[in-house]
Write a protein that holds these residues in place. Structure first.
Motif, PDB file in Angstrom:
ATOM      1  N   GLU A  26       2.044  12.931   2.957  1.00 24.09           N
ATOM      2  CA  GLU A  26       2.179  12.367   1.255  1.00 24.09           C
ATOM      3  C   GLU A  26       3.750  13.064   0.155  1.00 24.09           C
ATOM      4  O   GLU A  26       4.129  12.786   0.193  1.00 24.09           O
ATOM      5  CB  GLU A  26       1.141  13.594   0.658  1.00 24.09           C
ATOM      6  N   ILE A  55       6.096  10.308   1.485  1.00 27.09           N
ATOM      7  CA  ILE A  55       5.365   9.637   0.084  1.00 27.09           C
ATOM      8  C   ILE A  55       6.194   9.872  -1.629  1.00 27.09           C
ATOM      9  O   ILE A  55       6.353   8.955  -2.142  1.00 27.09           O
ATOM     10  CB  ILE A  55       4.327   9.170   0.392  1.00 27.09           C
ATOM     11  N   GLY A  81       9.130   7.599  -1.287  1.00 25.48           N
ATOM     12  CA  GLY A  81       8.225   5.550  -0.994  1.00 25.48           C
ATOM     13  C   GLY A  81       8.715   5.291  -1.564  1.00 25.48           C
ATOM     14  O   GLY A  81       8.462   4.132  -1.056  1.00 25.48           O
ATOM     15  N   LYS A  95       6.829   3.934   1.172  1.00 27.03           N
ATOM     16  CA  LYS A  95       5.387   4.152   0.893  1.00 27.03           C
ATOM     17  C   LYS A  95       4.553   3.148   2.153  1.00 27.03           C
ATOM     18  O   LYS A  95       3.487   4.342   2.598  1.00 27.03           O
ATOM     19  CB  LYS A  95       5.345   4.123  -0.204  1.00 27.03           C
ATOM     20  N   GLU A  96       4.415   2.396   1.350  1.00 25.17           N
ATOM     21  CA  GLU A  96       4.620   1.640   2.995  1.00 25.17           C
ATOM     22  C   GLU A  96       4.307   1.770   4.286  1.00 25.17           C
ATOM     23  O   GLU A  96       3.402   1.577   5.473  1.00 25.17           O
ATOM     24  CB  GLU A  96       5.148  -0.040   2.798  1.00 25.17           C
ATOM     25  N   GLN A 127       1.884   4.437   5.277  1.00 25.34           N
ATOM     26  CA  GLN A 127       0.194   4.096   4.983  1.00 25.34           C
ATOM     27  C   GLN A 127       0.218   3.713   6.108  1.00 25.34           C
ATOM     28  O   GLN A 127      -1.241   3.595   6.539  1.00 25.34           O
ATOM     29  CB  GLN A 127       0.087   3.007   3.269  1.00 25.34           C
ATOM     30  N   TYR A 128       0.792   3.157   6.876  1.00 24.86           N
ATOM     31  CA  TYR A 128       0.876   2.093   8.074  1.00 24.86           C
ATOM     32  C   TYR A 128       0.464   3.367   9.530  1.00 24.86           C
ATOM     33  O   TYR A 128      -1.104   3.361  10.000  1.00 24.86           O
ATOM     34  CB  TYR A 128       1.875   1.235   8.301  1.00 24.86           C
ATOM     35  N   GLN A 187      -0.613   5.902   8.804  1.00 22.73           N
ATOM     36  CA  GLN A 187      -1.532   6.726   7.922  1.00 22.73           C
ATOM     37  C   GLN A 187      -3.310   6.024   8.225  1.00 22.73           C
ATOM     38  O   GLN A 187      -4.312   6.663   8.763  1.00 22.73           O
ATOM     39  CB  GLN A 187      -1.939   7.515   6.974  1.00 22.73           C
ATOM     40  N   SER A 188      -2.762   4.935   8.713  1.00 20.34           N
ATOM     41  CA  SER A 188      -4.092   4.024   9.604  1.00 20.34           C
ATOM     42  C   SER A 188      -4.196   4.446  10.463  1.00 20.34           C
ATOM     43  O   SER A 188      -3.531   4.310  11.477  1.00 20.34           O
ATOM     44  CB  SER A 188      -3.732   2.618   9.226  1.00 20.34           C
TER      45      SER A 188
END
Length: 390
Positions: A74, A77, A81, A106-107, A110-111, A113-114
């Motif tokens: 977080e 980002i 981000g 940020k992309e 997110q990857y 975090q997936s």
């Protein structure tokens, strides 16, 4: 301003004291108990690796980039981000290197975090310090403060050699030696890495019939090869000496900060590597030796392969030499990262520069007219000024 100093060295410079082939036991040191002069003499001069622990306790990123002992996605980002960063695909290899694309941070976060990842992506070689010069998210450890490469780059506003790496578990870096045959240091902010390091010369045992290294080293395929396997934890700094090939695997989701660097202890190694690369280029295009473009074409290829050509190297040495002269005269005491060099350190730098400059001036290529008159004149002038000081 922080000052670094070394003991006075008499007689010949000890920079030819390369790694002791019978002494590859990795030393683990504590930053609180280590001083610069000790690190300089026992590791940089001897070209031996070590781990220095407790490096990051005062770094801002230690608080901001870590949450519950993991990457604070977080925060990254929120603060970075919209910044672009280079991202490597660990499953796509071209010429023994990962294929890269640019992604927004940020992309990538997110990857990261997936839970479901169809690719193994590694954010690497990110020049965050250059992009955010006022963001003091880390401090260059004092032990690595004599850094000609980044001193030259930052003074002149050119591309630096300071990087951030962010990678998930199992992301990796192929077997390689660092640019220019430089040193590197790597500090884990959070996470864990496994390094495999090869003493200089051992990489020759890994090459195939065409002289190519494997993308990754597997011990069972190469019996008898000497190597060090190192697990690096959060807060640890690893010093990778000049000419030590290495590969890296992230054992956990990891953030690290890395610098490549050159100074008086390894500049002769850089010069030797430049000559070796030039010799290889000359051999590869030997059929063109009688053409008028042969000399200049060799330099073009040399720069593309090594990262600098003969002229670039002379400019680099002349700049550092001239700056050390002004520092000795107290006209300018500021070095890389606002670090001040003591008088013994400056004299060591100048003596080493003079030795390498002599080697260059005696090299056949110095008389091949591939250097502009201005660069050659400046080089000779600086060398003469250093001679008068010594």
């Amino acid at each position: 301003m922080t000052k670094i100093e070394i003991d006075h060295f008499d007689g010949d410079l000890p920079i030819d004291n390369l790694s002791d082939s019978n002494n590859y036991d990795l030393k683990y040191l504590d930053a609180c108990d280590l001083n610069y002069a000790n690190f300089f003499e026992k590791f940089m001069l001897r070209n031996l690796p070590c781990i220095i622990r407790n490096i990051t306790s005062s770094w801002q990123c230690t608080n901001n980039w870590i949450k519950n002992e993991k990457i604070n996605i977080e925060y990254l980002i929120d603060h970075y981000g919209d910044v672009d960063a280079p991202v490597a695909d660990c499953d796509a290899i071209t010429f023994n290197a990962h294929c890269k694309i640019n992604m927004k941070v940020k992309e990538y976060m997110q990857y990261l975090q997936s839970c479901e990842r169809d690719k193994l992506l590694y954010l690497k070689d990110w020049h965050l310090r250059r992009l955010r010069p006022n963001d003091l998210f880390y401090e260059v450890p004092l032990f690595f403060g004599s850094d000609w490469l980044n001193e030259f780059a930052t003074d002149r506003g050119e591309d630096d050699f300071m990087f951030v790496y962010i990678g998930p578990t199992k992301s990796w870096t192929p077997l390689h030696a660092d640019v220019y045959n430089s040193y590197s240091w790597s500090v884990n902010v959070v996470g864990q890495k496994k390094w495999t390091l090869f003493p200089p010369g051992e990489e020759e045992k890994l090459k195939d019939s065409l002289g190519n290294l494997p993308v990754m080293f597997h011990p069972e395929k190469f019996p008898g090869v000497k190597f060090l396997e190192i697990v690096q934890d959060g807060g640890d700094a690893l010093f990778v000496p000049s000419g030590w090939h290495h590969q890296v695997v992230n054992l956990l989701d990891t953030i690290s900060i890395n610098h490549n660097w050159v100074n008086a202890c390894n500049i002769e190694n850089v010069w030797s590597s430049l000559q070796q690369c030039l010799s290889s280029v000359e051999y590869e295009i030997r059929d063109l030796k009688d053409s008028p473009e042969y000399i200049s074409q060799c330099q073009v290829i040399l720069k593309s392969l090594f990262g600098m050509d003969f002229s670039n190297f002379l400019i680099f040495l002349s700049y550092i030499g001239n700056k050390r002269i002004t520092q000795l005269r107290k006209e300018n005491s500021k070095g890389f990262n606002n670090i001040e060099l003591g008088q013994n350190h400056i004299m060591f730098d100048l003596k080493t520069l003079h030795k390498v400059m002599n080697l260059i001036q005696n090299h056949p290529i110095f008389s091949y007219n591939c250097i502009s008159p201005d660069i050659e004149s400046d080089f000779i002038k600086i060398k003469k000024s250093i001679s008068m000081i010594l």
